[in-house]
Design a protein around this motif. Structure first.
Motif, PDB file in Angstrom:
ATOM      1  N   LEU A   1      -0.577  -1.138 -10.630  1.00  0.00           N
ATOM      2  CA  LEU A   1      -1.334  -0.321 -10.241  1.00  0.00           C
ATOM      3  C   LEU A   1      -2.307  -1.536  -9.727  1.00  0.00           C
ATOM      4  CD1 LEU A   1      -2.509   1.635  -8.491  1.00  0.00           C
ATOM      5  CD2 LEU A   1      -3.103   2.688 -10.269  1.00  0.00           C
TER       6      LEU A   1
ATOM      7  N   LYS B   1      -5.090  -1.112  -7.072  1.00  0.00           N
ATOM      8  CA  LYS B   1      -6.612  -0.039  -6.350  1.00  0.00           C
ATOM      9  C   LYS B   1      -5.849   1.052  -6.487  1.00  0.00           C
ATOM     10  CE  LYS B   1      -8.637  -1.147  -3.524  1.00  0.00           C
ATOM     11  NZ  LYS B   1      -9.094  -2.265  -2.068  1.00  0.00           N
ATOM     12  N   PHE B   2      -7.008   2.684  -6.130  1.00  0.00           N
ATOM     13  CA  PHE B   2      -6.396   3.859  -5.957  1.00  0.00           C
ATOM     14  C   PHE B   2      -6.985   4.164  -5.412  1.00  0.00           C
ATOM     15  CE2 PHE B   2      -6.876   8.420  -6.678  1.00  0.00           C
ATOM     16  CZ  PHE B   2      -5.653   8.675  -6.199  1.00  0.00           C
TER      17      PHE B   2
ATOM     18  N   GLU C   1      -1.884   5.687 -16.881  1.00  0.00           N
ATOM     19  CA  GLU C   1      -1.013   5.927 -14.894  1.00  0.00           C
ATOM     20  C   GLU C   1      -0.146   5.856 -15.158  1.00  0.00           C
ATOM     21  OE1 GLU C   1      -1.654   1.471 -14.113  1.00  0.00           O
ATOM     22  OE2 GLU C   1      -3.671   2.049 -14.062  1.00  0.00           O
TER      23      GLU C   1
ATOM     24  N   ARG D   1      -3.493  12.578 -12.097  1.00  0.00           N
ATOM     25  CA  ARG D   1      -4.844  11.690 -11.776  1.00  0.00           C
ATOM     26  C   ARG D   1      -6.100  12.555 -12.607  1.00  0.00           C
ATOM     27  NH1 ARG D   1      -3.359   7.076  -9.064  1.00  0.00           N
ATOM     28  NH2 ARG D   1      -2.228   8.518  -6.958  1.00  0.00           N
TER      29      ARG D   1
ATOM     30  N   THR E   1       1.470  -1.658   0.284  1.00  0.00           N
ATOM     31  CA  THR E   1      -0.548  -0.071   0.413  1.00  0.00           C
ATOM     32  C   THR E   1       1.304   1.304   0.431  1.00  0.00           C
ATOM     33  OG1 THR E   1      -1.666  -1.116   1.452  1.00  0.00           O
ATOM     34  CG2 THR E   1      -1.826   1.245   1.050  1.00  0.00           C
TER      35      THR E   1
ATOM     36  N   GLU F   1      -2.889   3.824  -3.206  1.00  0.00           N
ATOM     37  CA  GLU F   1      -2.657   3.288  -4.163  1.00  0.00           C
ATOM     38  C   GLU F   1      -1.810   1.459  -3.477  1.00  0.00           C
ATOM     39  OE1 GLU F   1       0.367   3.830  -6.495  1.00  0.00           O
ATOM     40  OE2 GLU F   1      -0.101   5.207  -7.947  1.00  0.00           O
TER      41      GLU F   1
ATOM     42  N   GLN G   1      -9.155   8.038  -3.431  1.00  0.00           N
ATOM     43  CA  GLN G   1      -8.757   8.971  -3.193  1.00  0.00           C
ATOM     44  C   GLN G   1      -8.633  10.206  -2.166  1.00  0.00           C
ATOM     45  OE1 GLN G   1     -10.644  11.153  -6.431  1.00  0.00           O
ATOM     46  NE2 GLN G   1      -8.679  13.302  -5.768  1.00  0.00           N
TER      47      GLN G   1
END
Ligand SMILES: Cc1cc2nc3c(=O)[nH]c(=O)nc-3n(C[C@H](O)[C@H](O)[C@H](O)COP(=O)(O)OP(=O)(O)OC[C@H]3O[C@@H](n4cnc5c(N)ncnc54)[C@H](O)[C@@H]3O)c2cc1C
Ligand SMILES: Nc1ncnc2c1ncn2[C@@H]1O[C@H](COP(=O)(O)O)[C@@H](O)[C@H]1O
Lengths: 263, 294
Positions: free
Chosen positions: B196, B198-199, B76, B13, A158, A166, B201
């Motif tokens: 990546l 997962k993001f 990305e 982003r 993470t 992220e 916010q």
């Protein structure tokens, strides 16, 4: 799993005294393990506990840095490597990266993970980790808040960034730069301290690494400090003692009105 | 063409060019005048079809040439992909100076590029100038802001990352013909060692508020603890602002590091100064216009 852990000994910045010529007064300043590296150590120990890893801690620094290696070994780290030579002095992040990566290549060529702190509180560049990764030509993950999983040679981590969080997957071998976390750092146990005393620290010199004297220390550093100065701290604030009078809120309200943020 | 000043134009982003780029652009134009008007160039990674949205921002800031890398995957950021492509470009155009914003992305990318090129990189600068010998003199805080160091670099390009908000963003310098050059991107340029998943916010204390807040109510050690900061938060909410904290207060654990303002935290400017000065005022307005995609 084999882990290379990179740590740095730094002066305790909360305790720095300066001479008249703006140089640091080195005497009497305590050296500590870079606070961010404490978390890298924890991350390594946690991986060891969960997946059974062998951890080797590396530091480039003066001979006294052996103490921090012993302290870290007392926490459960297996081996210690001290990269030390007068010729390494004055290294910038590039020269440090070169030297440390050469040491890892020599001692632990089959590493799976390299752990670094996100940054060191003295220079505060956050560059050494990525330098090591690029010189070893392995992927890097910076701003790591947590290592979640290691399976089939893939690490899930993470990252904590300015605009959010992220979750990433990275194939080992890889380098991770670890951020500060909330947990309480481990404490050494008696057995650990005894083991640390018996553990022999490997020392590497320039000759052992087979590097060119031109590639290390101040000579191998593309950057150099041309000037250092202490910034003037301007205190333009007003001071009001209002604990007794109880007029604090009023003063603040008037100030807010005066600077016009109430519209 | 060799020489000149190269800038990295980070795309956020949300799909706009990061504000720090316009600050770099402004500073680079100033440095360029001290380097016989050396060209100021930019690198942009973008998804196809987006360039028209960005063009005005580049011309307006007086960028001479933009190297455009275009691909669907450039929505990305990937450290290895981006750094490899940039390294090849830098080897070819050989800039004198290469500046990157000291954002999370910039600080991840820059050392990767500099150490592969075997050149120097000065981190997190707060001032840039050209020395008498024509070298980049980059000044940065060390030891938690207690000492400033001006750093020079023996090799080329002389690289530096620069803190957001320390320089004023570019002002309209009159129409300028910016050249946009597409660079080839091959499938094998994409590295997939890091992926990546997962993001997310937003979270806890809205990290980025200090960057955008117009009103900041800051407290120090005198707040005596978390309780004091809760009161500041109340006041800040009433004023429509956010809370800042000094290093002293953060070190004592009264407030999280994300609230820290100053050289070792988030750099902030007084908007009142912007408003008082008509030049800055105009600049501020058009900055908002220019940065966000319509
Ligand atoms: C070169 C240099 C650069 C620095 N750069 C930064 C930077 O970029 N960012 C940053 O945040 N810090 C920076 N610092 C540190 C910064 O000076 C201190 O963090 C800041 O002054 C601390 O302010 P403070 O109000 O928290 O505490 P203090 O400076 O200790 O106190 C300020 C006022 O509050 C009063 N006060 C303190 N405690 C109490 C209390 N318990 N009750 C009542 N009143 C109290 C004091 O009497 C004083 O009047 C820097 C320092 C140096 C030397
Ligand atoms: N001399 C060194 N020896 C070993 N590791 C280092 C050294 N200097 C820096 N590092 C590593 O690189 C990280 C970032 O340091 P810095 O680039 O100085 O901010 C530290 O947290 C360490 O993990």
């Amino acid at each position: 799993m084999k882990i290379a852990l990179c740590v740095k000994q730094v002066p305790d910045t909360s305790d720095i005294k300066w001479t008249e010529n703006n140089t640091m007064q080195r005497e009497g300043v305590e050296s500590i393990l870079n606070p961010y590296d404490v978390y890298a150590v924890e991350a390594a120990l946690k991986l060891k506990k969960t997946y059974g890893a062998e951890i080797t801690v590396f530091t480039m620094g003066p001979m006294q840095a052996e103490d921090i290696l012993k302290n870290i070994i007392a926490l459960g780290v297996d081996n210690g490597v001290l990269i030390s030579d007068r010729k390494f002095a004055g290294a910038d992040t590039f020269a440090t990266g070169k030297t440390v990566s050469a040491a890892i290549k020599k001692i632990l060529p089959d590493f799976d993970i390299i752990l670094c702190g996100q940054f060191a509180i003295d220079g505060d560049t956050a560059q050494t980790g990525p330098c090591i990764a690029s010189l070893l030509n392995i992927p890097q993950v910076t701003y790591v808040k947590k290592i979640n999983e290691y399976s089939d040679g893939t690490i899930t981590a993470t990252r904590l960034l300015d605009d959010g969080i992220e979750s990433v997957k990275v194939k080992a071998p890889a380098l991770l730069c670890i951020l500060k976390s909330e947990f309480e750092p481990s404490r050494a146990l008696i057995n650990g301290i005894i083991k640390a005393q018996d553990t022999k620290i490997t020392t590497l010199t320039l000759e052992d690494l087979g590097l060119n004297p031109e590639d290390v220390g101040i000579k191998g550093s593309p950057t150099y400090v041309s000037k250092a100065f202490r910034p003037e701290v301007k205190h333009t604030g007003e001071k009001h003692d209002c604990l007794e009078t109880g007029t604090g809120a009023e003063i603040i309200l008037n100030k807010i009105k005066e600077i016009g943020v109430l519209g | 063409m060799t020489g000149g000043i190269l800038l990295y134009a980070e795309v956020t982003r949300q799909g706009y060019v990061h504000t720090v780029f316009f600050e770099l652009a402004n500073k680079a134009r100033e440095l360029s005048t001290k380097l016989n008007n050396a060209p100021v160039m930019a690198i942009l990674f973008t998804k196809p079809g987006m360039l028209p949205d960005y063009k005005e921002g580049f011309t307006y800031s007086g960028i001479d040439k933009v190297f455009v890398f275009e691909d669907e995957k450039f929505g990305e950021y990937n450290t290895e992909t981006y750094s490899n492509l940039i390294i090849n470009l830098v080897k070819e155009i050989q800039p004198e100076i290469f500046l990157i914003g000291a954002t999370n992305q910039g600080r991840d990318l820059a050392p990767r590029i500099s150490s592969t090129l075997g050149t120097g990189l000065t981190a997190d600068c707060i001032e840039l100038d050209i020395s008498e010998k024509g070298l980049l003199a980059a000044t940065r805080p060390t030891f938690g802001g207690q000492l400033m160091a001006t750093i020079l670099c023996k090799t080329k390009p002389q690289m530096a990352t620069v803190r957001p908000k320390v320089f004023k963003p570019s002002v309209d310098i009159g129409y300028k013909e910016t050249e946009f050059t597409y660079r080839e991107v091959k499938p094998e340029d994409f590295k997939e060692n890091v992926q990546l998943e997962k993001f997310m916010q937003v979270y806890e204390n809205d990290l980025n508020e200090l960057d955008s807040a117009e009103i900041i109510v800051a407290g120090g050690k005198g707040m005596k603890g978390e309780e004091g900061f809760k009161m500041l938060k109340e006041l800040a909410d009433l004023l429509g602002g956010t809370v800042g904290a000094t290093r002293g207060a953060v070190d004592l654990g009264y407030a999280p590091h994300t609230m820290q303002i100053g050289q070792t935290g988030k750099i902030i400017h007084s908007l009142r100064d912007f408003r008082r000065n008509p030049a800055h005022c105009r600049n501020y307005g058009s900055r908002t216009y220019n940065l966000h995609k319509q």
